[in-house]
Enzyme design. Structure first.
Site, PDB file in Angstrom:
ATOM      1  N   LYS A  79       9.178  26.028  -1.088  1.00 12.45           N
ATOM      2  CA  LYS A  79       8.989  26.778   0.915  1.00 12.45           C
ATOM      3  C   LYS A  79       9.553  25.453   1.599  1.00 12.45           C
ATOM      4  CE  LYS A  79       5.011  27.651   3.581  1.00 12.45           C
ATOM      5  NZ  LYS A  79       3.992  28.200   3.879  1.00 12.45           N
ATOM      6  N   SER A 103       2.750  32.647   6.241  1.00 10.11           N
ATOM      7  CA  SER A 103       3.788  31.482   6.453  1.00 10.11           C
ATOM      8  C   SER A 103       5.070  31.479   4.978  1.00 10.11           C
ATOM      9  CB  SER A 103       4.440  30.410   6.604  1.00 10.11           C
ATOM     10  OG  SER A 103       3.208  29.382   6.351  1.00 10.11           O
ATOM     11  N   SER A 122      -1.422  31.459   5.553  1.00  8.01           N
ATOM     12  CA  SER A 122      -0.162  31.740   4.971  1.00  8.01           C
ATOM     13  C   SER A 122      -0.070  31.614   2.906  1.00  8.01           C
ATOM     14  CB  SER A 122       0.884  30.009   5.043  1.00  8.01           C
ATOM     15  OG  SER A 122       0.721  29.985   7.024  1.00  8.01           O
TER      16      SER A 122
END
Length: 479
Positions: free
Chosen positions: A80, A155, A179
């Site tokens: 990520k 996210s 997220s």
């Protein structure tokens, strides 16, 4: 090479260990899949094939050396883009950091490398991980492998899309207000928000921060357990160590729901709006829990003060971590982040005192609930994957959104409890859009939660319905 990408993480690592194929071949298949599908979904935004092949070759030498091999030996993985990667660009989706190359790994990345992961690149995120739709001014928008005109969530939307599209079977994300869970629901994969401290997530300016969590995302819940066994454990950077480490997640992994008491709520008892198409799928699947031997009743903790707890804590954390950047680079930061930081700045001592008292009452309600039930079951997302050109849904089931967080309340109110929560695939709408449950257990009942959720996974196998990212895009949502 295509068959390699169909394997679970556990099977892929086992294949490398047995020398059915090499780590180099696994990385080659992984990179080829990125070339094939990424133009349609924009999940992977940075790649370093040269370093990845060098690491794979080192893994292959280790395979034949006779030493004990790490638990994720040779597994190719993108990370990520909010997680720092030594020697690899980490932008956080921000123009401020578009060319930043860290000189050290974040804790989660360091632990994954130590566990044998071969880092290949980075996956897309919203700017600073704020919001549950993945778009930014650096790389653009990540879309959904099941419907490439729609959102993949966020996210951790980049990693969710990468896993759903078959780029990799396992990845790491983070979760403050959903997220991990919302992109998991949107992309038909599993996303796990562990109990506090099980995977330490130290915040630079607040060692006691509790709202944000780091956790895994995978196609299979058994791979979630494998990830946890490889990286869970205390860190000196976190002053309050958790009572669980990797050993708690190791061993034989099976599922059983017999006699498990489940409280289900479609609206959290406080009227959180959820699109009818989402509820239709979830309510149809309640029988799966019952057929597996669980007792399902409509019941919920009292979430009436959860919004207050979440909003005050999130705003404080945003102000602490991003406030200096808003002061120095305001013109380069999206308005949603500025709003959240300024909300944190505006909180008074009385506001914080009241939020702390509300959190105490929320915890009492949670413990009262778990005196009667083993699990809490609810919608992971309030909406279906929506038109990816939107910043966020303007309304949910006819209720207008006041802020960019309103459509995420299904996840946010559970974040406020601090509980471990797992999002699991629950089925599809008539037009083929994924829908997910989120399942919560009491604090530090993480492994029991994974085992019980696996029993649902075993009976539904929703994950076996795979996307075709190159097919024509579905029509835009109207949410």
């Amino acid at each position: 090479m295509t068959e390699i990408l169909e394997l679970t993480a556990a099977k892929l690592v086992e294949g490398i260990r047995r020398r059915d194929f090499s780590a180099r071949e696994a990385v080659a298949a992984h990179l080829a899949r990125i070339d094939e599908v990424n133009p349609a979904i924009n999940a992977v935004v940075t790649l370093d094939p040269e370093a990845a092949f060098a690491a794979a070759d080192a893994a292959d030498r280790l395979t034949v050396s006779g030493v004990d091999l790490p638990p994720l030996h040779g597994l190719p993985m993108t990370h990520k883009d909010t997680h720092r990667t030594k020697g690899m660009r980490t932008t956080q989706g921000s123009l401020i950091f578009k060319d930043d190359v860290p000189d050290e790994d974040d804790l989660i990345v360091a632990r994954l490398r130590a566990a044998g992961v071969v880092a290949t690149g980075k996956t897309n995120v919203p700017e600073f991980g704020a919001g549950s739709h993945t778009f930014n001014e650096v790389f653009g928008t990540t879309t959904n492998p099941y419907a490439p005109s729609r959102s993949a969530g966020g996210s951790s939307g980049g990693v969710a899309a990468a896993i759903a599209a078959g780029i990799q079977p396992l990845g790491e994300g983070s979760d403050m207000g959903g997220s991990l869970r919302i992109p998991a629901s949107f992309c038909n994969v599993a996303g796990f928000r562990p109990s506090y401290g099980v995977i330490p997530m130290p915040a630079p300016n607040n060692a006691w921060a509790w709202l944000g969590r780091t956790g895994p995302m995978a196609r299979e819940i058994s791979d979630i357990a494998l990830f946890m066994s490889a990286v869970a454990g205390p860190s000196r950077k976190l002053p309050t160590p958790a009572p669980l480490d990797g050993k708690a997640f190791a061993g034989v992994f099976d599922g059983d729901l017999r006699g498990v008491r489940i409280g289900w709520s479609p609206d959290f008892g406080i009227g959180i709006p959820v699109e009818p198409a989402v509820l239709e799928v979830l309510q149809r699947q309640l029988r799966v829990f019952e057929e597996a031997g669980a007792i399902v009743e409509e019941a919920t903790p009292d979430f009436s003060e959860a919004d207050q707890v979440f909003q005050a804590t999130r705003a404080t954390d945003f102000a602490a971590e991003l406030g200096p950047l808003v002061r120095s680079h305001r013109d380069l930061i999206k308005p949603e982040v500025i709003w959240n930081v300024e909300l944190g700045w505006s909180l008074s001592a009385q506001d914080l005192i009241e939020a702390t008292a509300a959190r105490t009452r929320l915890e009492a309600s949670v413990q009262n609930f778990f005196g009667r039930y083993d699990l809490f079951l609810s919608p992971a997302a309030q909406v279906l994957p929506f038109d990816a050109t939107m910043r966020y849904p303007g309304e949910v089931a006819g209720v207008k959104s006041r802020t960019y967080l309103d459509w995420m309340r299904s996840a946010c109110v559970l974040s406020a409890t601090g509980l471990p929560v797992l999002a699991v695939p629950a089925g599809f709408t008539a037009e083929g859009l994924p829908v997910g449950f989120q399942i919560a257990a009491n604090h530090y009942q993480d492994m029991a939660l994974l085992r019980q959720a696996k029993a649902f996974e075993d009976r539904t196998r929703c994950v076996d319905r795979r996307p075709e990212p190159s097919r024509p895009a579905a029509s835009p949502a109207t949410s």
